[in-house]
Design a protein around this motif. Structure first.
Motif, PDB file in Angstrom:
ATOM      1  N   ILE A 333       0.852  -1.205   0.000  1.00  0.00           N
ATOM      2  CA  ILE A 333       0.000   0.000   0.000  1.00  0.00           C
ATOM      3  C   ILE A 333       0.880   1.244   0.000  1.00  0.00           C
ATOM      4  CG2 ILE A 333      -1.652   1.332   1.395  1.00  0.00           C
ATOM      5  CD1 ILE A 333      -2.829  -1.479   2.213  1.00  0.00           C
ATOM      6  N   GLN A 334       1.951   1.216   0.830  1.00  0.00           N
ATOM      7  CA  GLN A 334       2.842   2.378   0.881  1.00  0.00           C
ATOM      8  C   GLN A 334       3.509   2.591  -0.479  1.00  0.00           C
ATOM      9  OE1 GLN A 334       2.910   4.542   3.453  1.00  0.00           O
ATOM     10  NE2 GLN A 334       4.018   5.768   1.956  1.00  0.00           N
ATOM     11  N   LEU A 335       3.930   1.477  -1.098  1.00  0.00           N
ATOM     12  CA  LEU A 335       4.567   1.601  -2.421  1.00  0.00           C
ATOM     13  C   LEU A 335       3.598   2.239  -3.422  1.00  0.00           C
ATOM     14  CD1 LEU A 335       6.407  -1.817  -2.571  1.00  0.00           C
ATOM     15  CD2 LEU A 335       7.482   0.414  -2.888  1.00  0.00           C
ATOM     16  N   LEU A 336       2.346   1.787  -3.383  1.00  0.00           N
ATOM     17  CA  LEU A 336       1.349   2.350  -4.312  1.00  0.00           C
ATOM     18  C   LEU A 336       1.151   3.833  -4.039  1.00  0.00           C
ATOM     19  CD1 LEU A 336      -1.203  -0.581  -4.237  1.00  0.00           C
ATOM     20  CD2 LEU A 336       0.136   0.140  -6.210  1.00  0.00           C
ATOM     21  N   LYS A 337       1.094   4.197  -2.763  1.00  0.00           N
ATOM     22  CA  LYS A 337       0.890   5.606  -2.421  1.00  0.00           C
ATOM     23  C   LYS A 337       2.094   6.436  -2.822  1.00  0.00           C
ATOM     24  CE  LYS A 337      -2.631   5.058   1.006  1.00  0.00           C
ATOM     25  NZ  LYS A 337      -3.038   5.143   2.394  1.00  0.00           N
ATOM     26  N   ASP A 338       3.257   5.796  -2.840  1.00  0.00           N
ATOM     27  CA  ASP A 338       4.466   6.508  -3.264  1.00  0.00           C
ATOM     28  C   ASP A 338       4.589   6.551  -4.783  1.00  0.00           C
ATOM     29  OD1 ASP A 338       5.102   6.851  -0.671  1.00  0.00           O
ATOM     30  OD2 ASP A 338       6.702   5.383  -0.597  1.00  0.00           O
ATOM     31  N   GLY A 339       3.599   6.012  -5.472  1.00  0.00           N
ATOM     32  CA  GLY A 339       3.609   6.107  -6.942  1.00  0.00           C
ATOM     33  C   GLY A 339       4.309   4.959  -7.629  1.00  0.00           C
ATOM     34  N   ALA A 340       4.456   3.805  -6.928  1.00  0.00           N
ATOM     35  CA  ALA A 340       5.142   2.664  -7.570  1.00  0.00           C
ATOM     36  C   ALA A 340       4.134   1.718  -8.220  1.00  0.00           C
ATOM     37  CB  ALA A 340       5.963   1.921  -6.521  1.00  0.00           C
ATOM     38  N   CYS A 341       4.673   0.751  -8.970  1.00  0.00           N
ATOM     39  CA  CYS A 341       3.834  -0.256  -9.633  1.00  0.00           C
ATOM     40  C   CYS A 341       3.994  -1.578  -8.875  1.00  0.00           C
ATOM     41  CB  CYS A 341       4.314  -0.396 -11.080  1.00  0.00           C
ATOM     42  SG  CYS A 341       3.476  -1.674 -12.005  1.00  0.00           S
ATOM     43  N   VAL A 342       2.870  -2.176  -8.480  1.00  0.00           N
ATOM     44  CA  VAL A 342       2.903  -3.436  -7.738  1.00  0.00           C
ATOM     45  C   VAL A 342       2.143  -4.488  -8.540  1.00  0.00           C
ATOM     46  CG1 VAL A 342       2.131  -4.598  -5.627  1.00  0.00           C
ATOM     47  CG2 VAL A 342       3.040  -2.280  -5.482  1.00  0.00           C
ATOM     48  N   ALA A 343       2.787  -5.645  -8.756  1.00  0.00           N
ATOM     49  CA  ALA A 343       2.091  -6.716  -9.489  1.00  0.00           C
ATOM     50  C   ALA A 343       1.657  -7.777  -8.499  1.00  0.00           C
ATOM     51  CB  ALA A 343       3.018  -7.327 -10.522  1.00  0.00           C
ATOM     52  N   LEU A 344       0.454  -8.277  -8.696  1.00  0.00           N
ATOM     53  CA  LEU A 344       0.013  -9.346  -7.808  1.00  0.00           C
ATOM     54  C   LEU A 344      -0.880 -10.331  -8.555  1.00  0.00           C
ATOM     55  CD1 LEU A 344      -3.044  -8.187  -7.018  1.00  0.00           C
ATOM     56  CD2 LEU A 344      -1.630  -6.772  -5.551  1.00  0.00           C
ATOM     57  N   PHE A 345      -1.069 -11.466  -7.895  1.00  0.00           N
ATOM     58  CA  PHE A 345      -1.855 -12.542  -8.493  1.00  0.00           C
ATOM     59  C   PHE A 345      -3.074 -12.751  -7.610  1.00  0.00           C
ATOM     60  CE2 PHE A 345       2.556 -13.083  -9.742  1.00  0.00           C
ATOM     61  CZ  PHE A 345       2.406 -13.102 -11.129  1.00  0.00           C
ATOM     62  N   PRO A 346      -4.218 -12.192  -8.010  1.00  0.00           N
ATOM     63  CA  PRO A 346      -5.386 -12.204  -7.127  1.00  0.00           C
ATOM     64  C   PRO A 346      -5.823 -13.606  -6.691  1.00  0.00           C
ATOM     65  CG  PRO A 346      -5.781 -10.823  -9.053  1.00  0.00           C
ATOM     66  CD  PRO A 346      -4.461 -11.489  -9.263  1.00  0.00           C
ATOM     67  N   GLU A 347      -5.535 -14.632  -7.526  1.00  0.00           N
ATOM     68  CA  GLU A 347      -5.978 -15.990  -7.140  1.00  0.00           C
ATOM     69  C   GLU A 347      -5.163 -16.534  -5.970  1.00  0.00           C
ATOM     70  OE1 GLU A 347      -6.730 -17.991 -11.382  1.00  0.00           O
ATOM     71  OE2 GLU A 347      -5.179 -16.452 -11.272  1.00  0.00           O
ATOM     72  N   GLY A 348      -4.057 -15.849  -5.643  1.00  0.00           N
ATOM     73  CA  GLY A 348      -3.269 -16.220  -4.455  1.00  0.00           C
ATOM     74  C   GLY A 348      -2.246 -17.296  -4.731  1.00  0.00           C
ATOM     75  N   THR A 349      -2.654 -18.345  -5.418  1.00  0.00           N
ATOM     76  CA  THR A 349      -1.726 -19.430  -5.695  1.00  0.00           C
ATOM     77  C   THR A 349      -1.940 -19.931  -7.126  1.00  0.00           C
ATOM     78  OG1 THR A 349      -0.934 -21.561  -4.937  1.00  0.00           O
ATOM     79  CG2 THR A 349      -3.303 -21.172  -4.736  1.00  0.00           C
ATOM     80  N   ARG A 350      -1.001 -20.762  -7.604  1.00  0.00           N
ATOM     81  CA  ARG A 350      -1.129 -21.245  -8.994  1.00  0.00           C
ATOM     82  C   ARG A 350      -2.397 -22.079  -9.177  1.00  0.00           C
ATOM     83  NH1 ARG A 350       3.881 -24.651  -9.312  1.00  0.00           N
ATOM     84  NH2 ARG A 350       3.552 -24.577  -7.071  1.00  0.00           N
ATOM     85  N   SER A 351      -3.035 -21.902 -10.288  1.00  0.00           N
ATOM     86  CA  SER A 351      -4.269 -22.631 -10.558  1.00  0.00           C
ATOM     87  C   SER A 351      -3.958 -24.130 -10.672  1.00  0.00           C
ATOM     88  CB  SER A 351      -4.862 -22.109 -11.871  1.00  0.00           C
ATOM     89  OG  SER A 351      -5.783 -23.024 -12.376  1.00  0.00           O
ATOM     90  N   PRO A 352      -4.781 -24.990 -10.049  1.00  0.00           N
ATOM     91  CA  PRO A 352      -4.486 -26.426 -10.117  1.00  0.00           C
ATOM     92  C   PRO A 352      -4.766 -27.028 -11.496  1.00  0.00           C
ATOM     93  CG  PRO A 352      -6.517 -26.028  -8.911  1.00  0.00           C
ATOM     94  CD  PRO A 352      -5.937 -24.679  -9.223  1.00  0.00           C
ATOM     95  N   ASP A 353      -5.639 -26.369 -12.293  1.00  0.00           N
ATOM     96  CA  ASP A 353      -6.037 -26.989 -13.568  1.00  0.00           C
ATOM     97  C   ASP A 353      -5.953 -26.026 -14.755  1.00  0.00           C
ATOM     98  OD1 ASP A 353      -7.968 -25.225 -12.901  1.00  0.00           O
ATOM     99  OD2 ASP A 353      -9.561 -26.716 -12.596  1.00  0.00           O
ATOM    100  N   GLY A 354      -5.366 -24.871 -14.562  1.00  0.00           N
ATOM    101  CA  GLY A 354      -5.249 -23.916 -15.682  1.00  0.00           C
ATOM    102  C   GLY A 354      -6.456 -23.009 -15.794  1.00  0.00           C
ATOM    103  N   ASN A 355      -7.559 -23.335 -15.106  1.00  0.00           N
ATOM    104  CA  ASN A 355      -8.736 -22.451 -15.152  1.00  0.00           C
ATOM    105  C   ASN A 355      -8.566 -21.307 -14.162  1.00  0.00           C
ATOM    106  OD1 ASN A 355     -10.176 -23.941 -17.072  1.00  0.00           O
ATOM    107  ND2 ASN A 355     -10.738 -25.423 -15.471  1.00  0.00           N
ATOM    108  N   LEU A 356      -9.303 -20.204 -14.424  1.00  0.00           N
ATOM    109  CA  LEU A 356      -9.223 -19.062 -13.515  1.00  0.00           C
ATOM    110  C   LEU A 356      -9.903 -19.422 -12.195  1.00  0.00           C
ATOM    111  CD1 LEU A 356     -10.048 -16.072 -15.917  1.00  0.00           C
ATOM    112  CD2 LEU A 356      -7.816 -17.024 -15.316  1.00  0.00           C
ATOM    113  N   GLN A 357      -9.326 -18.974 -11.091  1.00  0.00           N
ATOM    114  CA  GLN A 357      -9.871 -19.215  -9.743  1.00  0.00           C
ATOM    115  C   GLN A 357     -10.436 -17.905  -9.195  1.00  0.00           C
ATOM    116  OE1 GLN A 357      -9.388 -22.526  -8.619  1.00  0.00           O
ATOM    117  NE2 GLN A 357      -8.632 -22.607 -10.734  1.00  0.00           N
ATOM    118  N   PRO A 358     -11.312 -17.996  -8.188  1.00  0.00           N
ATOM    119  CA  PRO A 358     -11.793 -16.723  -7.598  1.00  0.00           C
ATOM    120  C   PRO A 358     -10.652 -15.973  -6.908  1.00  0.00           C
ATOM    121  CG  PRO A 358     -12.865 -18.631  -6.585  1.00  0.00           C
ATOM    122  CD  PRO A 358     -11.884 -19.169  -7.556  1.00  0.00           C
ATOM    123  N   ALA A 359     -10.829 -14.653  -6.758  1.00  0.00           N
ATOM    124  CA  ALA A 359      -9.800 -13.835  -6.108  1.00  0.00           C
ATOM    125  C   ALA A 359      -9.819 -14.081  -4.603  1.00  0.00           C
ATOM    126  CB  ALA A 359     -10.069 -12.356  -6.382  1.00  0.00           C
TER     127      ALA A 359
END
Ligand SMILES: Nc1ncnc2c1ncn2[C@@H]1O[C@H](COP(=O)(O)OP(=O)(O)O)[C@@H](O)[C@H]1O
Ligand SMILES: Nc1ccn([C@H]2C[C@H](O)[C@@H](COP(=O)(O)OP(=O)(O)O)O2)c(=O)n1
Length: 446
Positions: A333-359
């Protein structure tokens, strides 16, 4: 001389813009500019000349003939039109009721915006209005969007009118505000909206001093040395070159729409996750636009060599055991407020079957608190190239598709507080799913 600051404060009527802009001007030695007064000035002039304020063809010639003079008094800009200073008449009821129509006319906006921009020559400005961060000074880093619930705004405006000796009823004030809010935010020309990168303050939660403290605190945060210095740029460049080349040779990696990542300002890149290849794929493709902080589970930092490398390329360690690691969230959050770019994976972990998972629920919290727009990203092919269940690495093609920015305005429209967090996560996953669908239908070509 201290550096020039252009503080852009936008928001609906009676959200507290003038009050906090004046305060900021006083404390930071800026010139205060009430841009609404300019639209009110045009309206006042038209009413004085008996011009129909709903007819742009009647307004324009009178406006172009009028002579405006500007001067600074008590650290605020005042103007006269054809030698007369309108003063308090700008806040009269007839002006108040007609100003939204006048402000919706593109030719009037062009005239006012050009005059507002010229005020830059006066030095630092604290300017408030509806389109200061989005149109007048879109490049300023000091963008704010003030809001308050409609009841609170109507209460404030009503008290103000009563103090001026007017007799409008509270209900009338509420209706008038609603009418103007609607006109201001639905008009075609520069509608009221949250400018990208603007810092949103809900002033219903604070008194005047509280709002000033939040705003000045944000300005001081923006002026601290940027914490994306957490990234060592040399290491980052080498890592992206090396990994990018590997992905090109082995997986013929292709990026689409990477220009959707804004080059500056806090932003979140949110991607689906099916493989260890996703972070290097997204990092290497986004590199053209900017450096990015990833979040990765802290166990990866255990190996000292790996840990040193991840630290140098700005990865934020995340304790996944403690579902919703607050320390990692605060860093992001601090990085975002400081104007940085943050990448994240909303599903939290790798998909077990290649399908999209809920966030995961924490995503909505991070996006809401980081107050940054989100670029949805769909990584295609990484599951086939190296999944949780595959026998190691395969030379399968990988495509990284960047979608259109999900603006803070869209995010805010989902509501506030805890109830909005799952909706934010769902919206992001829905946008990623749309990218997947379009890519698989062959509709994404560049
Ligand atoms: N945080 C606040 N809490 C309570 N009243 C406020 C606050 N900010 C502003 N006000 C009052 O609300 C009224 C409208 O504020 P103003 O700054 O003129 O809004 P705007 O410029 O957005 O139309 C004023 O009377 C002001 O004193
Ligand atoms: N930058 C701006 C400032 C004001 N306006 C419009 C919005 C309002 O309808 C009028 C008057 O704005 P003003 O800020 O004076 O109004 P309030 O004090 O918020 O009630 O002008 C605009 O369109 N763009």
């Amino acid at each position: 001389m201290s550096k020039q600051r252009i503080i852009a404060i936008d928001g609906p009527a009676a959200s507290g813009k003038s009050t906090v802009a004046r305060e900021a001007a006083k404390r930071l030695n800026c010139v205060y500019v009430d841009s609404g007064a300019f639209y009110r000035g045009v309206t006042w002039k038209m009413l004085r000349e008996g011009v129909n304020t709903k007819n742009p063809l009647a307004v324009l010639p009178v406006l172009l003939k009028s002579k405006w003079k500007f001067e600074v008094r008590d650290r605020a800009v005042f103007f006269s039109i054809d030698g007369v200073e309108p003063g308090e008449a700008l806040r009269d009821k007839d002006v108040r009721e007609a100003v939204s129509d006048i402000a919706a006319m593109p030719a009037v906006r062009k005239f006012v915006v050009s005059n507002l921009r010229k005020l830059k020559k006066l030095g630092s400005l604290a300017m408030e209005g509806r389109d200061i961060g989005s149109v007048v000074f879109p490049k300023t880093p000091y963008k704010f969007y003030l809001d308050a619930n409609p009841e609170e705004r109507a209460k404030r405006r009503h008290a103000e009118l009563i103090a001026r000796g007017e007799t409008e009823k509270a209900q009338e004030v509420m209706e008038s505000l609603e009418r103007r809010d609607k006109k201001d935010s639905t008009r075609k020309a520069a509608p009221l909206k949250i400018a990208d990168g603007a810092y949103v303050i809900d002033t219903s939660e604070y008194d005047v001093e509280g709002v000033a403290r939040v705003l000045l605190g944000r300005i001081s945060d923006l002026e601290k040395p940027r914490s994306d210095k957490m990234i060592n740029p040399i290491w980052y460049r080498i890592a992206c070159k090396f990994l990018g080349m590997g992905l090109k040779v082995c997986n013929n990696i292709q990026a689409y729409g990477v220009q959707n990542v804004p080059k500056s300002g806090g932003v979140i890149i949110a991607s689906n996750h099916a493989s260890y290849l996703d972070p290097p794929a997204v990092g290497a493709c986004s590199r053209r636009m900017r450096m990015t902080h990833f979040m990765a589970r802290d166990t990866l930092f255990k190996n000292p060599l790996m840990g040193a490398f991840l630290h140098r390329v700005g990865v934020i360690p995340l304790d996944r055991e403690r579902g919703g690691d607050l320390k990692a969230m605060k860093t992001a959050i601090q990085l975002l407020k400081d104007g940085a770019c943050v990448a994240l994976f909303p599903e939290g972990t790798r998909s077990p079957d290649g399908n999209l998972q809920p966030a995961k629920p924490g995503i909505g919290f991070l996006v809401a608190k980081g107050a940054a727009p989100v670029v949805p990203v769909y990584v295609h092919g990484s599951y086939e190239a190296w999944s949780k269940h595959s026998d190691g690495f395969q030379r399968k093609p990988i495509n990284v598709i960047y979608g259109k920015l999900i603006t803070q305005e869209e995010i805010q429209a989902l509501g506030r507080g805890k109830a909005a967090y799952p909706l934010i996560g769902d919206l992001i996953m829905q946008r990623i799913a749309e990218l997947k669908q379009k890519f698989e239908a062959g509709e994404i070509t560049e």
